[in-house]
Write an enzyme that holds these catalytic residues in place. Structure first.
Site, PDB file in Angstrom:
ATOM      1  N   ASP A 157      -5.540   5.678  -5.130  1.00  0.00           N
ATOM      2  CA  ASP A 157      -4.625   6.484  -3.922  1.00  0.00           C
ATOM      3  C   ASP A 157      -3.409   4.888  -4.338  1.00  0.00           C
ATOM      4  O   ASP A 157      -4.328   4.228  -4.571  1.00  0.00           O
ATOM      5  CB  ASP A 157      -4.545   6.565  -2.493  1.00  0.00           C
ATOM      6  CG  ASP A 157      -4.259   6.841  -2.041  1.00  0.00           C
ATOM      7  OD1 ASP A 157      -2.499   8.337  -2.487  1.00  0.00           O
ATOM      8  OD2 ASP A 157      -4.117   7.212  -0.890  1.00  0.00           O
TER       9      ASP A 157
ATOM     10  N   ASP B 291      -1.105   3.677  -0.938  1.00  0.00           N
ATOM     11  CA  ASP B 291      -0.817   3.422   0.040  1.00  0.00           C
ATOM     12  C   ASP B 291      -2.177   3.036   1.080  1.00  0.00           C
ATOM     13  O   ASP B 291      -2.374   4.405   1.142  1.00  0.00           O
ATOM     14  CB  ASP B 291       0.262   3.826   1.104  1.00  0.00           C
ATOM     15  CG  ASP B 291       1.099   4.041   0.671  1.00  0.00           C
ATOM     16  OD1 ASP B 291       1.684   2.887  -0.189  1.00  0.00           O
ATOM     17  OD2 ASP B 291       1.622   4.858   0.689  1.00  0.00           O
TER      18      ASP B 291
END
Length: 562
Positions: free
Chosen positions: A402, A404
């Site tokens: 991922d 952020d």
């Protein structure tokens, strides 16, 4: 015709395909009685049930279902199995000398028994995608049986294939040979068989040596039995086929290493100059010797121009922005000229130079062109790819990350370089993963695009900047994927309830697996949200929840364990 924001055009085209076109053609376009697809619909969406069903149409629709299943748009495996069973039962006839019927009637019986090379090329193409979806050896056994016909009774004496048996006339046409090359490449990518790439090499050599008319920068549609077009009185080329060959040659070059720049340049030089009108449409045909034009437009030709733009952007990164702008024009033409119909999911297949409808119905066969073009547009322009990445034919594991909260500190929709602070250990774990043979792929929900906090172009630009900063540290990310859709989007282009790419859905992971030939069973994902872990599980990947601190310390035992 004004050109809209390219990213929004792409998003709108993707929505049209997944929300409008695919459900319509899987419902009204499917004949439950025969277990096959209808040949055509009328403009109210009713099937033209009395028409014969061509094998070529069934093969194109099987490709569509297989590609979009692999892509994560919709899992159609059950429908594929049912349709393929009916294809085998109704079209594959041992009483026919070459086994495969060209078409069946509405009663399910053989309507036309001719042996058609164009049809068999698409049958091979469908088998390639079916094998990619489910590696069943029976698909390859059938492919070899079909090749025996194409390389036997259907073989042209000077290379390529004749049209059909019985033979319709004395001409050779480039179209069946072109799609046979397409099928050979698809089979090679799916199964990795050297003989399929060897076949592609032979077909390409024949094209380059005999079929392309270099003196006139044109690929004639008709040739004599020696692939000579000079003896043909009425000699023309179709710009759409020039563009289709551009995509094929670039794909062939990527897989074989053979240089194709000169032939691509020849094909584009005339087709772009004469074959694209001021509104961005590919016109139907041009006379090779006197330049007379048929200015009507078919949807497939503009789709092929979009594919050619994507192929050139991928092959020549320094010119990617130029090709992206041309792709934007083609997408705008598709939307305004062909997809602007009363019933969403249908299209106008042929229009005149003034934009008036010439087609009287909607052929199922064109869905193949739309899907192929839109998937290529998404693949090339909708992600950031490390330029040196070569997906290869051997499946490799991947470390999915991922963005952020995993790669960078989450500062609430960061969209500019000054918003980015890399998480401690992020670069180190990327280096470690690649040293162990993983591809590293970022998969990130980016609803900030939908909410209007940043444009998609800004996010793509930010990903380029982040990739460059990580690479300066020796951490090479292979690809960056993002999902810009959300059900509360400000722009209708990005408004989508529960988009198949938005985690916890697995679309981005499946898309990366298709693009980069990733072995999901040996891969893992690290995210900072339960939706990340669920997305991993939905894709068949092991997911792990990162709660902050040092990413390398967290991930090292996970990647070394595999």
């Amino acid at each position: 015709m004004p050109v809209e924001n390219f990213e929004e055009l792409r998003a709108r085209a993707g929505k049209w395909l997944s929300i409008d076109a695919l459900p319509l053609w899987l419902d009204r376009g499917y004949d439950e009685k025969l277990g096959l697809f209808h040949e055509k619909l009328d403009f109210s969406g009713r099937p033209l049930e009395a028409l014969p069903r061509r094998l070529m149409v069934q093969c194109r629709q099987l490709y569509v279902l297989a590609h979009l299943s692999l892509r994560g748009m919709r899992d159609s495996r059950a429908l594929i199995d049912r349709t393929w069973e009916q294809v085998l039962q109704r079209f594959y006839r041992k009483d026919l000398p070459h086994r495969w019927a060209f078409s069946i009637g509405a009663d399910g019986e053989v309507h036309d028994s001719k042996c058609d090379s164009y049809t068999l090329a698409f049958l091979l193409f469908a088998l390639a995608w079916l094998y990619r979806l489910k590696p069943d050896p029976s698909y390859l056994a059938l492919a070899d049986e079909i090749f025996a016909v194409l390389e036997g009774p259907l073989a042209a004496s000077k290379g390529g294939v004749i049209d059909a048996l019985p033979r319709p006339d004395e001409f050779l046409r480039q179209n069946p040979t072109m799609h046979l090359l397409e099928a050979c490449l698809a089979l090679y990518e799916s199964a990795g068989r050297p003989q399929d790439l060897s076949r592609a090499r032979v077909l390409h050599a024949n094209f380059s040596a005999h079929m392309l008319w270099r003196a006139h920068a044109a690929l004639p549609e008709q040739h004599d039995d020696t692939w000579n077009a000079e003896s043909i009185t009425d000699s023309w080329y179709e710009p759409g086929h020039h563009f289709e060959w551009v995509w094929l040659l670039r794909r062939f070059s990527m897989l074989s290493g053979v240089k194709v720049d000169d032939d691509v340049r020849i094909l584009l030089s005339r087709a772009e100059r004469e074959g694209i009108d001021t509104d961005g449409f590919a016109i139907e045909r041009v006379d090779i010797l006197n330049g007379a034009r048929m200015d009507s437009r078919r949807s497939w030709g503009t789709c092929e121009y979009l594919k050619a733009c994507a192929a050139e952007a991928e092959a020549t990164p320094a010119n990617a922005k130029v090709w992206q702008d041309k792709a934007a024009g083609a997408l705008s033409a598709l939307h305004g000229g062909f997809l602007s119909v009363e019933l969403p999911g249908l299209w106008r297949d042929r229009i005149d130079e003034g934009g008036q409808t010439l087609s009287i119905d909607v052929p199922a066969s064109s869905l193949y062109h739309f899907v192929f073009a839109l998937m290529e547009c998404e693949r090339v322009f909708g992600r950031i790819l490390r330029s040196s990445t070569n997906s290869g034919l051997d499946k490799t594991p991947a470390l999915f990350l991922d963005r952020d909260g995993v790669i960078n500190i989450d500062t609430h929709y960061p969209s500019k370089p000054e918003d980015i602070t890399f998480v401690d250990g992020a670069g180190d774990v990327i280096q470690l993963a690649q040293s162990l043979g993983y591809k590293v792929v970022v998969v990130s929900n980016q609803s900030g695009i939908a909410r209007g906090y940043a444009s998609e172009a800004q996010v793509l630009s930010l990903h380029r900047w982040m990739a460059a900063r990580l690479q300066e540290r020796g951490a090479h990310v292979d690809a960056w994927y993002h999902c810009p859709f959300h059900d509360e989007a400000k722009s209708v282009s990005y408004q989508y309830k529960d988009h198949f790419d938005r985690k916890p859905n697995p679309g981005m992971i499946l898309r990366a697996a298709l693009d980069l030939n990733i072995d999901l069973g040996r891969s893992l994902l690290i995210g900072d949200n339960e939706s990340d872990v669920l997305a991993a599980s939905n894709a068949g990947v092991r997911g792990h929840l990162f709660k902050g601190a040092n990413l390398h310390e967290f991930a090292q035992p996970l990647v070394e364990k595999v």
